[in-house]
Design an enzyme around this catalytic site. Structure first.
Site, PDB file in Angstrom:
ATOM      1  CD  GLN A  30       0.825   0.050   3.945  1.00  0.00           C
ATOM      2  OE1 GLN A  30       0.269  -0.976   3.622  1.00  0.00           O
ATOM      3  NE2 GLN A  30       1.592   0.722   3.136  1.00  0.00           N
ATOM      4  CG  PHE A  31       7.369   0.031   6.533  1.00  0.00           C
ATOM      5  CD1 PHE A  31       8.299   1.014   6.244  1.00  0.00           C
ATOM      6  CD2 PHE A  31       7.139  -0.964   5.604  1.00  0.00           C
ATOM      7  CE1 PHE A  31       8.993   1.007   5.047  1.00  0.00           C
ATOM      8  CE2 PHE A  31       7.825  -0.986   4.409  1.00  0.00           C
ATOM      9  CZ  PHE A  31       8.748   0.010   4.121  1.00  0.00           C
ATOM     10  CB  THR A  32       4.530   3.215   3.663  1.00  0.00           C
ATOM     11  OG1 THR A  32       3.281   2.567   3.492  1.00  0.00           O
ATOM     12  CG2 THR A  32       5.635   2.415   2.996  1.00  0.00           C
TER      13      THR A  32
END
Length: 155
Positions: free
Chosen positions: A81-83
């Protein structure tokens, strides 16, 4: 590294892999949304993975949060989940520059997943970098946020 940890009765992730639908599911356990940054390292990965595995967030016979993932023989669903590194301090569009290099982040993510497996946790994953749909049956609800760095969340 930044984590959103959710205690679940069930969780799943689906994605498309070159036209073939994929799915990973777990029952009782934890769903983790994991963001790795370029400045993370192996000791950080191991420390955070062990912290999550040993968190006493499952109910004992008296209903108190006193048992770990190991104690309840739970599973883990770990989704990249890079966000989690989005900077929302200016404007309305998140800046994702803090997420760092995707190749390095994938290596760190895979090391995090591997630590769960080394500790004997049944572990499922999504596909790093894929567009995924995550379904979570939050138990409690219990949701925790962990970070290995200062995490300014002001908007």
């Amino acid at each position: 590294m930044r984590l959103v940890v959710q205690r679940v009765t069930a969780g799943s992730v689906t994605w498309d892999d070159a036209g073939t639908p994929q799915r990973a599911t777990i029952g009782h356990g934890l769903v983790l949304l994991v963001g790795a940054a370029g400045n993370d390292d192996d000791p950080t990965i191991k420390r955070l993975a062990d912290k999550v595995i040993d968190l006493r967030i499952f109910g004992d016979e008296a209903g108190r949060m006193n048992l770990s993932l190991v104690d309840v023989k739970g599973s883990a669903l770990i989704v990249s989940q890079f966000t989690l590194f989005a900077d929302m301090s200016r404007g309305r569009r998140p800046s994702l520059l803090g997420a760092g290099d995707p190749t390095r982040a994938e290596d760190l993510y895979l090391a995090f997943v591997e630590r769960f497996r080394e500790r004997g946790i049944e572990t499922r994953t999504g596909s790093f970098g894929a567009v995924m749909t995550v379904s979570i049956e939050n138990d409690g609800p219990v949701t925790l946020v962990l970070s290995s760095d200062d995490w300014p969340t002001r908007v």
